[in-house]
Structure formats: C-alpha cells, structure tokens
Design a protein around this motif. Structure first.
Motif, PDB file in Angstrom:
ATOM      1  N   ASN A  18       0.742  -0.999   0.041  1.00  0.00           N
ATOM      2  CA  ASN A  18       0.074   0.036  -0.226  1.00  0.00           C
ATOM      3  C   ASN A  18       0.841   1.410   0.019  1.00  0.00           C
ATOM      4  N   ALA A  19       2.147   1.342  -0.447  1.00  0.00           N
ATOM      5  CA  ALA A  19       2.895   2.443  -0.841  1.00  0.00           C
ATOM      6  C   ALA A  19       3.644   2.385  -2.225  1.00  0.00           C
ATOM      7  N   LEU A  20       4.059   3.524  -2.557  1.00  0.00           N
ATOM      8  CA  LEU A  20       4.533   3.614  -3.990  1.00  0.00           C
ATOM      9  C   LEU A  20       6.367   3.310  -3.676  1.00  0.00           C
ATOM     10  N   TRP A  21       6.680   2.493  -4.249  1.00  0.00           N
ATOM     11  CA  TRP A  21       8.088   2.384  -3.888  1.00  0.00           C
ATOM     12  C   TRP A  21       9.355   2.378  -5.346  1.00  0.00           C
ATOM     13  N   ARG A  22      10.409   2.809  -5.445  1.00  0.00           N
ATOM     14  CA  ARG A  22      10.968   2.980  -6.467  1.00  0.00           C
ATOM     15  C   ARG A  22      12.107   2.015  -6.326  1.00  0.00           C
ATOM     16  N   CYS A  26      18.875  -3.835  -8.026  1.00  0.00           N
ATOM     17  CA  CYS A  26      18.083  -5.262  -8.365  1.00  0.00           C
ATOM     18  C   CYS A  26      19.328  -6.012  -8.548  1.00  0.00           C
ATOM     19  N   GLN A  27      19.108  -7.393  -7.952  1.00  0.00           N
ATOM     20  CA  GLN A  27      20.171  -8.400  -8.251  1.00  0.00           C
ATOM     21  C   GLN A  27      19.362  -9.871  -8.351  1.00  0.00           C
ATOM     22  N   ALA A  28      19.666 -10.337  -9.505  1.00  0.00           N
ATOM     23  CA  ALA A  28      19.116 -11.821  -9.767  1.00  0.00           C
ATOM     24  C   ALA A  28      19.919 -12.922  -8.799  1.00  0.00           C
ATOM     25  N   VAL A  29      19.342 -13.548  -8.137  1.00  0.00           N
ATOM     26  CA  VAL A  29      20.177 -14.492  -7.309  1.00  0.00           C
ATOM     27  C   VAL A  29      19.685 -15.890  -7.603  1.00  0.00           C
ATOM     28  N   GLN A  39      16.515  -9.774  -5.735  1.00  0.00           N
ATOM     29  CA  GLN A  39      16.632  -9.242  -4.357  1.00  0.00           C
ATOM     30  C   GLN A  39      16.653  -7.788  -5.036  1.00  0.00           C
ATOM     31  N   VAL A  40      15.549  -6.967  -4.361  1.00  0.00           N
ATOM     32  CA  VAL A  40      15.428  -5.524  -4.875  1.00  0.00           C
ATOM     33  C   VAL A  40      15.545  -4.664  -3.608  1.00  0.00           C
ATOM     34  N   GLU A  41      16.294  -3.546  -3.820  1.00  0.00           N
ATOM     35  CA  GLU A  41      16.219  -2.670  -2.769  1.00  0.00           C
ATOM     36  C   GLU A  41      15.345  -1.551  -3.121  1.00  0.00           C
ATOM     37  N   LEU A  42      14.440  -1.350  -2.267  1.00  0.00           N
ATOM     38  CA  LEU A  42      12.960  -0.258  -2.457  1.00  0.00           C
ATOM     39  C   LEU A  42      13.480   0.833  -1.817  1.00  0.00           C
ATOM     40  N   LYS A  43      12.930   1.949  -2.252  1.00  0.00           N
ATOM     41  CA  LYS A  43      12.944   3.416  -1.488  1.00  0.00           C
ATOM     42  C   LYS A  43      11.497   3.823  -1.729  1.00  0.00           C
ATOM     43  N   ASP A  44      10.737   4.060  -0.659  1.00  0.00           N
ATOM     44  CA  ASP A  44       9.839   4.743  -0.577  1.00  0.00           C
ATOM     45  C   ASP A  44       9.620   6.058  -1.320  1.00  0.00           C
ATOM     46  N   ILE A  45       8.895   6.273  -2.049  1.00  0.00           N
ATOM     47  CA  ILE A  45       8.999   7.536  -2.846  1.00  0.00           C
ATOM     48  C   ILE A  45       8.375   8.675  -2.038  1.00  0.00           C
ATOM     49  N   ARG A  46       7.519   8.762  -1.129  1.00  0.00           N
ATOM     50  CA  ARG A  46       6.778   9.684  -0.176  1.00  0.00           C
ATOM     51  C   ARG A  46       7.551   9.979   0.836  1.00  0.00           C
ATOM     52  N   VAL A  47       8.232   8.707   1.605  1.00  0.00           N
ATOM     53  CA  VAL A  47       8.556   8.935   3.080  1.00  0.00           C
ATOM     54  C   VAL A  47      10.157   8.959   2.878  1.00  0.00           C
ATOM     55  N   GLY A  48      10.670   8.144   2.022  1.00  0.00           N
ATOM     56  CA  GLY A  48      12.122   8.054   1.819  1.00  0.00           C
ATOM     57  C   GLY A  48      12.560   6.742   2.465  1.00  0.00           C
ATOM     58  N   THR A  49      11.914   6.206   3.281  1.00  0.00           N
ATOM     59  CA  THR A  49      12.465   4.683   3.972  1.00  0.00           C
ATOM     60  C   THR A  49      12.748   3.861   2.803  1.00  0.00           C
ATOM     61  N   LYS A  50      13.786   2.835   3.126  1.00  0.00           N
ATOM     62  CA  LYS A  50      14.236   1.927   2.416  1.00  0.00           C
ATOM     63  C   LYS A  50      13.880   0.514   2.709  1.00  0.00           C
ATOM     64  N   LEU A  51      13.838  -0.603   1.981  1.00  0.00           N
ATOM     65  CA  LEU A  51      13.181  -1.878   2.468  1.00  0.00           C
ATOM     66  C   LEU A  51      13.931  -2.634   1.184  1.00  0.00           C
ATOM     67  N   ASN A  52      14.197  -4.013   1.774  1.00  0.00           N
ATOM     68  CA  ASN A  52      14.883  -5.032   1.047  1.00  0.00           C
ATOM     69  C   ASN A  52      13.794  -5.859   0.736  1.00  0.00           C
TER      70      ASN A  52
END
Length: 189
Positions: A18-22, A26-29, A39-52
């Motif tokens: 329920n959020a927009l992530w950029r 990206c790494q194919a494992v 394996q994708v590192e995502l960054k929340d567009i609105r808040v700026g938090t990161k998520l793997n």
C-alpha cells in the motif's frame, strides 16, 4: 500494470504494501538450493524509507507509471517551490520535501526540470544531467602533483564544492554532473 517479480528493474516504481516504491538496486540470485529470486532494494517515494525485498518469478507486482512533464523552475517561497508548465504557462507549487537534498543546490531560476507526478501529486523532480556553473573559488596548484590523477578543491557559484583538474581557475565555467556533483569538462561557451 502487473509484472513478474523477476522483471523489476532499477528505476521502476511499484505499488507494494500500500505504498509507492522505486527500485534502487536489483540483483538476480540463483541459490544452489531452492528457486531463483530477484533481490530488490526499494525506496519509498513519499517517505524515503528503504526496504529490501525478495521477489520470485511466480509473484506478480503492480508496476505504476508516473506522469512526467517538463516545467520551468521559477522561485522558492519558504517551504514551497513554484514551477511553470512550458506549454500552458500554468503554475504549480510543490513542497521542498520531494526534492532530494543533493539536488537542492542545482535548482537555479529558469532551468527546465522534469516533474514526476502520480494522480496529481508531485513525487519527484529530475534535473538536467549536466549543468554549467562558474568557479567562484579554486585552490592554488600544489607544485609536484602530476596532472593525470590530481584534482584540487573548488567552490562553484552556487556554493557546491567540487574537485577540478589543476588547470581550472576561479572564473572558469565548467560542466558538472548533477547526479553525483563531479566535474565533467570545461564549458564550451
């Protein structure tokens, strides 16, 4: 638009949890045991938090298309930035928060930027990749340094510090990469 988890590439924007992530990285494992995943590192567009996150090929994610349009930057009024549409001359205002900290010094009056929006909400700004600035201050060349690998510190007219070759002096116009703030070349104008 639905895509498979292994089709996510850097720069893609997805709707996840329920959020927009950029997607930043990206790494194919392909582990020795079990199925392959992305394996994708995502960054929340609105808040700026990161998520793997790990996405398998069998998973589907919702890829979001952002509207991109060119605007001219006009001025900053405290917390708000004002931009003008180059075609309709309509003005829009956006909060400083959507601008990345490293982008702020390069935002100068009159430049053309690309604004990304989703359902009318401004989410980001894309500066020109290369911009021309004048050197305000440059350190003197240290004798004995080799020309091929030595760079000296200099300050641009917008206050940004950059490393330049020894032959660059104060008053020289140079081209700077706005993505990482590095010297590209002497300006040709």
């Amino acid at each position: 638009m639905k895509i498979n988890g292994n089709e996510i590439r850097p720069g893609n924007v997805i709707n996840h949890k329920n959020a927009l992530w950029r997607a930043v990285k990206c790494q194919a494992v392909k582990p020795g045991k079990g199925g392959a995943f992305n394996q994708v590192e995502l960054k929340d567009i609105r808040v700026g938090t990161k998520l793997n996150e790990r996405f398998r090929a069998s998973e589907t994610v919702d890829r979001v298309s952002l509207e991109q349009k060119e605007y001219q930057y006009l001025y900053s009024d405290g917390e708000l930035l004002t931009f003008m549409d180059n075609e309709t001359y309509e003005q829009i205002e956006a909060n400083h928060s959507f601008l990345l900290e490293e982008q702020a010094p390069y935002l100068t009056d009159g430049i053309t930027v690309e604004i990304e929006s989703y359902e009318g909400e401004v989410l980001g700004v894309k500066l020109p990749e290369k911009m021309t600035f004048t050197i305000a201050e440059a350190d003197a060349v240290v004798k004995g340094q080799t020309q091929s690998s030595s760079y000296k510190p200099a300050i641009l007219d917008n206050g940004v510090k950059v490393l330049v070759p020894p032959h660059i002096e104060a008053g020289t116009r140079i081209v700077v990469n706005t993505m990482d703030g590095t010297y590209v070349e002497r300006a040709k104008d």
